[in-house]
Design a protein around this motif. Structure first.
Motif, mmCIF file in Angstrom:
data_model
loop_
_atom_site.group_PDB
_atom_site.id
_atom_site.type_symbol
_atom_site.label_atom_id
_atom_site.label_comp_id
_atom_site.label_asym_id
_atom_site.label_seq_id
_atom_site.Cartn_x
_atom_site.Cartn_y
_atom_site.Cartn_z
ATOM 1 N N VAL A 10 18.496 -2.180 -0.429
ATOM 2 C CA VAL A 10 17.524 -2.923 0.381
ATOM 3 C C VAL A 10 16.525 -3.645 -0.536
ATOM 4 O O VAL A 10 16.171 -4.806 -0.298
ATOM 5 N N ALA A 11 16.089 -2.984 -1.589
ATOM 6 C CA ALA A 11 15.150 -3.600 -2.533
ATOM 7 C C ALA A 11 15.786 -4.814 -3.213
ATOM 8 O O ALA A 11 15.136 -5.852 -3.390
ATOM 9 N N VAL A 12 17.051 -4.709 -3.596
ATOM 10 C CA VAL A 12 17.749 -5.834 -4.233
ATOM 11 C C VAL A 12 17.897 -6.989 -3.246
ATOM 12 O O VAL A 12 17.696 -8.163 -3.595
ATOM 13 N N LEU A 13 18.259 -6.672 -2.001
ATOM 14 C CA LEU A 13 18.400 -7.732 -0.989
ATOM 15 C C LEU A 13 17.060 -8.423 -0.710
ATOM 16 O O LEU A 13 16.993 -9.656 -0.624
ATOM 17 N N VAL A 14 16.009 -7.652 -0.571
ATOM 18 C CA VAL A 14 14.679 -8.233 -0.328
ATOM 19 C C VAL A 14 14.261 -9.078 -1.536
ATOM 20 O O VAL A 14 13.740 -10.192 -1.384
ATOM 21 N N SER A 15 14.513 -8.578 -2.728
ATOM 22 C CA SER A 15 14.177 -9.318 -3.940
ATOM 23 C C SER A 15 14.951 -10.633 -4.003
ATOM 24 O O SER A 15 14.403 -11.675 -4.371
ATOM 25 N N MET A 17 16.118 -12.336 -1.423
ATOM 26 C CA MET A 17 15.586 -13.225 -0.388
ATOM 27 C C MET A 17 14.265 -13.861 -0.854
ATOM 28 O O MET A 17 14.030 -15.053 -0.628
ATOM 29 N N VAL A 18 13.419 -13.061 -1.506
ATOM 30 C CA VAL A 18 12.153 -13.596 -2.017
ATOM 31 C C VAL A 18 12.428 -14.640 -3.098
ATOM 32 O O VAL A 18 11.770 -15.690 -3.139
ATOM 33 N N LEU A 19 13.413 -14.386 -3.952
ATOM 34 C CA LEU A 19 13.768 -15.334 -4.994
ATOM 35 C C LEU A 19 14.279 -16.643 -4.401
ATOM 36 O O LEU A 19 13.894 -17.733 -4.836
ATOM 37 N N TYR A 24 13.255 -22.334 -3.023
ATOM 38 C CA TYR A 24 13.184 -23.373 -1.993
ATOM 39 C C TYR A 24 11.785 -23.985 -1.947
ATOM 40 O O TYR A 24 11.633 -25.206 -1.898
ATOM 41 N N ASP A 25 10.770 -23.143 -1.971
ATOM 42 C CA ASP A 25 9.388 -23.639 -1.937
ATOM 43 C C ASP A 25 9.057 -24.479 -3.169
ATOM 44 O O ASP A 25 8.390 -25.507 -3.065
ATOM 45 N N SER A 26 9.532 -24.045 -4.329
ATOM 46 C CA SER A 26 9.239 -24.806 -5.543
ATOM 47 C C SER A 26 9.925 -26.171 -5.507
ATOM 48 O O SER A 26 9.335 -27.175 -5.916
#
Length: 97
Positions: A10-15, A17-19, A24-26
């Motif tokens: 779950v931590a890897v998946l969340v990480s 998604m944040v990446l 995308y934002d950048s």
């Protein structure tokens, strides 16, 4: 052990998604900056063009041309000038002090 594996997954998946979101934002922000720079360059060139036009409109020859055409003014000469004699108000009313 499986609970720790699930938590790490779950931590890897969340990480991930944040990446993805930050990438995308950048990209979106970079595009906006690029557009803003292009707009600034366009506005600067418009400003320079308008300054050149204002300078061209303010030349003495242009002002004289506008005065003749629009205001129907003409160059003065002795044939069309009229002199005015200034009379003092006391002398004009006939009252002497």
């Amino acid at each position: 052990m499986s609970r720790i594996n699930l938590l790490l997954l779950v931590a890897v998946l969340v990480s991930g998604m944040v990446l993805i979101r930050s990438a995308y934002d950048s990209r979106r922000l970079f595009t906006e900056v690029d557009r803003a720079r292009a707009e600034a360059q366009r506005l600067e060139s418009d400003h320079q063009r308008l300054l050149a036009e204002r300078h061209a409109q303010a030349t003495n020859l242009r002002v004289e041309q506008v005065a003749r055409e629009r205001l129907h003014m003409r160059v003065i000469n002795p044939a069309v000038t009229q002199g005015v004699d200034l009379v003092r108000p006391q002398a004009a009313s006939g009252v002497a002090r």
